[in-house]
Design a protein around this motif. Sequence first.
Motif: not given
Length: 360
Positions: A161-182
Amino acid sequence: MARTKQAAASLTYADAGVDISAGNALVEAIKPLARSTRRKGADSALGGFGGLFDLKACGFRDPVLVAANDGVGTKLRIAIETRRHHGVGIDLVAMSVNDLVVQGAEPLFFLDYYATGRLNVSVARDVIAGIADGCRLAGCALIGGETAEMPGMYNGADYDIAGFAVGAAERKLLLPREDIHTGDVILGLSSSGPHSNGYSLIRKLVECSGLSYSARAPFDRTRRLSEALLEPTRIYVKSVLKATRATNAVKALAHITGGGFLENIPRVLPKNTVADIDLNSVPYQPVFAWLQSVGNIPEREMLRTFNCGIGMIAVVSERDSKRVQAVLRRSGEEVTLLGKIRKRRGSEGQVALSGHLTVK
């Protein structure tokens, strides 16, 4: 004078090993399963040449589509040998939708591919019933699929068996974010077991142990070994989406699949950072301790083969940690503080480990 071959008797597709009637019976049997997964945007029935989905109906304003596909791997071998098929259907959905949600995407629809040498409608229906259950757990619609009966390609009762999923996200809420910090913290969400990774090794270890799959599991005497090893992959979609949307504080997510901590966590981190993980805090489950003991497997090999008790990690700022944990726990997740993000030194790896894996 050359002799010609005598004309063959009239043949049908069934004579070649393909039963079209069985395929049609399966479609009818699974139509109610597909209907049970309906959601906004997906209202069409099975039977057409393609599945339809109305993205506008979901209310996205600036959507980016995210797609993933996967299989279940050799975990299927245990399911086939022990005739326990339902759970691998859930696994199939989980492996793709968990990959979608780590990018901030909501799974919208799912399609499956079921291939076998000779179609057993009952077995196929069990698998697809599991797929439908997985879709409901993930909040996505099963809008189509393909059943392929291919005599000569698969032996006996084997199927894949194989599976295929499609989803959606608001462009501004895509992950990962750029503000990962120490100083950001790493949260771990507990797994339900090995999920769908490392089963070629697991099967080898069961062989080495001398146990049959019908025996009681040495690490869980309430279940047979087959039942314990076929525990479905946990689907994190609803709890993780709730946490990301309610707090707006999740900076990154990583699905801990094949490659474990060592290969999956770096995929979501900036190149100048390191994830400092305290292994003493990992909820190391008895199933992993048993596997490790049977094969005398080094700890680092366990960490790059299995999830070792953590199926998903989240990166959040320290000030938001308790708030995110609270939302996840209210959604039924077991959450552990695993470590912190720090600055990378030289060419060191992006995952630094301290402590040791132990069953609590």
